[in-house]
Structure formats: structure tokens, C-alpha cells
Write a protein that holds these residues in place. Structure first.
Motif: not given
Length: 504
Positions: A233-244
Motif C-alpha cells: 500500500r505504498k506508491a511507486l512513481q513509475a514514470g515522469t514526463s516534464h514540460f521544461l
């Protein structure tokens, strides 16, 4: 006999490490915080890599490679990024060693100090945008859609195999666009590529949304993310996409001539996933018997365990096993498996008993096990066992040999779907709305999970909640309902609920 895996209920953290170790996926190296990825673990990463790479290329991206070393001055040009990564940077200061006093040992040669210190890349925006200065001159050079597969170093103090290591493998996309609209569309498009991969390949349901200011990538205008919920029941940040935005273009003076002949700064995105996904795969699906792998990412889809006692039985059983294996490899699943054949292994090792083999392949997460012995051959049949089902429910007895390949094809697709459904049901059962800070503090400890709570949008409230509960805002969901309320901690107005959880 090897010790049993620690159960999830007894010690989830140790259970995870036991699986990584016993399933021969990775081990700690001699370098603090770094890992050796063993063949079985690396084969899973290769499967992920190939599937993602096809998705990237299908959306117009191409691969390139940029240096491991980044001049220190480059990092300093983007102040927010420099501040964000400063504590994690490994720095090269000298380029030569020499013999120690009296010819014993080796020491750094003090005369071989670099004129400018080099950072071992924690991420590549700076070195890439310095390169783009010579690549981008005109609107005709845009969009520039580049991805690279590489390793990065972030000097983490507390590490865990796959989930957080000082060095890890990943991909990082870096794109340049003529307009803000196009760049923002790219950031959203690539997040959806990650969602598709997570859900269709990893069978891992994810939330999609925007990060809070406190959780965004240093140097980004905003960050988008996919978030999974693990079995503890912990979260995992699995991917990120950034507007720079134009931040890196301005920092490195990258300009292009637009169609009107005027100079403009291009708009940028970056996006990445890493070997942390292997850890997410383990924690989403595996059980107390070992690894459970979704078939689309399994290095071996089916293993045939021949069973015999006498030498005259061996030849017949092995011949039947090889014939069956060839038929399974010919199953029409290539497109579903990223244009690769079904992978089948005939475990003909004589030094191990069948029971040992059953346990080993169960531990390593092979989706389908096929048992084939003399009595089965008399009936022209075999026994199939499906990895994700318990005990007797997993077994299909007396499956005709000529029907077994097609049945295995059905099982692989059913298992892929069933794993996603099970994980989705788990997430839904562990996602709850909370309306007071007292209730929030109780529920974040036990049972945990995704808590949907009102937040006033300020960094002050976000930081206070994190400091007092260790929970962070995982995302501001794209699909959240419009619901005015009051922040659980400040009582100030809130535009809607955000997702809180403890996280890896």
C-alpha cells in the motif's frame, strides 16, 4: 534445501529482497549502493526496453547517445536543477593515479587535477541542450525527438535493489519544439505512452496526473507522472514526463529562426523511466512463493519439465518435449509479444529432481509449467500449471498434446489480463476519501494506500503534511472530479482532492 521466502505479512521489505535474491535477479556489488543485475533480472529489463523502444519509435522518436561526463559549469547554468541535484552528484576531480609513498599502493596524482570538474550525469538535460545549440538553427530543424538509453548516477544514501540505487539504467527522452502547444502535447503524449506500457505490458494499473510544485522535477515548468500502488500500500512513481518551457534553451542560448525570420527559443520536454520498473513489477504481482511475471514481459513463457526414471523412458519423453516446445514456439503471438516468438525451455537437467525444478521455475515466475512423463505419453497428454493461480486451481490435468500449444496461448493472454484486473481491484479497494486531518493521520499509517484529500494548493501545507506524516502528494489526477472543499490541514478553500500516499 533453500530457506523459504519471508512472507509479505511477516516482513514486506525482507520479502522483496528475498525474491530479488532467490529469483536470481540482482545482488549488491562491491561498490556501495550499486547493484549487479543478474541474467534473469536483466532479461526482464531487456523485454521492457524493447517494448518501450518500439513505442518510442512508433511515435517518431530516434535514439542517440550523449557523454557520461558533464562539465560542472553546465549544471550551474540551470539554477533550479543545480540546487535539486547538488546533494546527489558524483564529481570527478582528477584524471590520473600514481604509486603511493615507497611505491606502495596508489594515490590520486595531485598534479593531475582537472581544469574543470566533471559531474557524472544524474540526468542529461544540460549536456544535451548544449549539443542542441549546434543542431537547431531553423524551424526546419524542429521538432527534434531524441531518446537515449544509458546509465545515470545519483548518490543515494539509502538504497534498495532496483528501487533506489546509486547507479541505475534508464531511458531519457529530450525533445525540442517550435511552439509551446506542441511541446506540451508531447509531454502528455509520452506520459500516455508510459501509461500504455505500464498497463498493457506490466499489467500494473497507474494513476496519471500532474505533480505538485513540491514534487516536480527541478528545472521543469511542470511534471506529469504515472503512479502505481504496491502490495504494501505504498506508491511507486513509475514514470515522469516534464514540460521544461524554454528554461534550458535560454540557459544554453539555443535559438532558431522561425518562419517569419525572427529568432525564438525552442520549447522543451524530457521524460524517463528506469530499472525501478523491475522493482515495481515484483511488488505489484509477486506472491509468497516467489516472482510472478506478466507473460508479455516474461523472459521464458513456458517451461517443460520432463519426468522419467529409466533410460528407455528418457528418450521418448525428451523427444515429445522437444516436439511440443517447437509447436509452442510457433504460436501466433508474435505481434502481441513485440514480434518475438513464445519462449520455451525444456529443462532436461539430470542432476535435479522434478520437484526441485517445479520450485525453481515457480520462484522465477515462469507463467506456464508443463509436466510430461511416461504415463502422460501413454495418454498422449500433459499437465499444465499456471503461475498466478494457487494450488490445485493452477493445474490442468490430461491436456491433449496436440491441443496443449493453443491452450497455452490462451493461458498466457488470460494471465496477462487477470494480473491487471487483480492489481486494479487491489488499488480500488485501497483508495479512499478522507475529510479530516485526524482521519488522514490514522489511515495513512494503517491501512495506508491512496488517500484522496482536499489540499489548498500551497507549498506550506504540502510540506507540513509531509513532515508530520511522511505522506506526499503523489499526483493531482487528470480525471479528478470538480469538488470544492476545505484543505485538511489549513482549512483554506480547495479546488479538488489530490492523491496522497507514502511512497518509495
Amino acid at each position: 534445501m533453500a530457506e523459504k521466502i519471508t512472507t509479505r505479512a511477516a516482513d514486506y521489505s525482507q520479502w522483496y529482497l528475498d525474491i530479488v535474491n532467490r529469483a536470481e535477479m540482482a545482488e549488491n556489488s562491491a561498490v556501495r549502493g550499486c547493484m549487479v543485475i543478474k541474467p534473469h533480472g536483466y532479461a526482464i529489463w531487456e523485454k521492457m526496453q524493447r517494448a518501450l523502444d518500439r513505442l518510442f519509435k512508433d511515435t517518431g522518436h530516434v535514439n542517440a547517445y550523449f557523454p557520461l561526463f558533464i562539465p560542472k559549469s553546465f549544471l550551474a547554468r540551470e539554477e533550479e536543477m543545480a540546487a535539486g541535484f547538488a546533494k546527489e552528484c558524483a564529481v570527478v576531480t582528477h584524471y590520473r593515479l600514481k604509486a603511493g609513498p615507497g611505491g606502495k599502493g596508489i594515490i590520486v596524482d595531485p598534479e593531475a587535477k582537472l581544469e574543470e570538474e566533471l559531474i557524472i550525469r544524474p540526468t542529461s538535460e544540460t549536456i544535451i541542450w548544449n549539443t542542441y545549440k549546434s543542431w537547431i538553427q531553423s524551424y526546419r530543424d524542429l521538432p527534434l525527438l531524441i531518446n537515449q538509453w544509458c546509465n545515470v548516477v545519483r548518490w543515494e544514501m539509502r538504497t534498495r535493489l532496483f528501487l533506489r540505487t546509486a547507479e541505475f539504467l534508464w531511458q531519457e527522452g529530450h525533445t525540442a519544439h517550435a511552439t509551446q502547444k506542441e511541446a506540451e502535447e508531447e509531454a502528455h503524449k509520452m506520459l500516455d505512452v508510459y501509461r500504455i506500457f505500464a498497463e498493457d505490458w506490466m499489467a500494473m494499473p497507474v494513476l496519471t496526473g500532474r505533480k505538485s510544485e513540491g514534487q516536480k522535477f527541478p528545472g521543469a515548468v511542470y511534471t506529469l507522472c504515472i503512479e502505481g500502488l504496491m502490495q504494501d500500500r505504498k506508491a511507486l512513481q513509475a514514470g515522469t514526463s516534464h514540460f521544461l518551457g524554454q528554461n534550458f534553451a535560454k540557459a544554453f542560448d539555443v535559438q532558431f529562426q522561425n518562419q517569419e525570420g525572427k529568432l525564438e527559443y525552442p520549447w522543451a520536454t524530457s521524460w524517463g523511466v528506469s530499472t525501478r520498473l523491475v522493482g515495481g513489477l515484483i511488488m505489484t504481482h509477486s506472491d509468497d512463493q516467489g516472482l510472478v511475471l506478466p507473460p508479455r514481459l516474461a523472459p521464458i513463457h513456458a517451461v517443460i519439465v520432463p519426468i522419467y526414471r529409466k533410460s528407455e523412458e528418457k528418450a521418448a519423453v525428451l523427444a515429445a518435449a522437444e516436439k511440443l516446445a517447437a509447436a509452442i514456439r510457433d504460436l501466433p503471438l508474435r505481434e502481441w509479444l513485440n514480434y518475438e516468438p513464445v519462449s520455451v525451455k525444456v529443462d532436461d537437467r539430470d542432476q535435479y529432481q522434478p520437484g526441485f525444478k517445479f520450485n525453481e521455475w515457480e520462484l522465477k515466475g515462469v507463467p506456464v509449467r508443463i509436466e510430461l512423463g511416461p504415463k502422460d505419453l501413454e495418454k498422449n497428454a500433459c499437465v499444465l500449471a499456471r503461475r498466478d493461480l494457487p494450488g490445485k486451481e493452477a493445474k490442468e490435468m490430461g491436456v491433449p498434446l496436440d491441443a496443449a500449444p493453443s491452450r497455452i496461448g490462451v493461458i498466457l493472454k488470460e494471465m496477462q489480463s487477470a494480473l491487471f484486473t487483480k492489481a486494479l481491484q487491489f488499488r480500488e479497494a485501497n483508495t479512499r476519501e478522507v475529510n479530516s486531518y485526524d482521519d488522514f493521520k490514522k489511515q495513512i499509517e494503517e491501512p495506508g494506500g491512496f488517500l484522496l484529500a482536499h489540499w489548498d494548493g500551497t507549498r506550506e501545507s504540502e510540506d507540513q503534511i509531509s513532515a508530520e506524516t511522511k505522506a506526499t502528494i503523489r499526483c493531482i489526477p487528470f480525471n479528478r472530479k470538480k469538488e470544492a472543499g476545505k484543505c485538511i490541514i489549513s482549512g483554506k478553500p480547495s479546488e479538488g482532492r489530490v492523491v496522497f500516499a507514502k511512497a518509495y
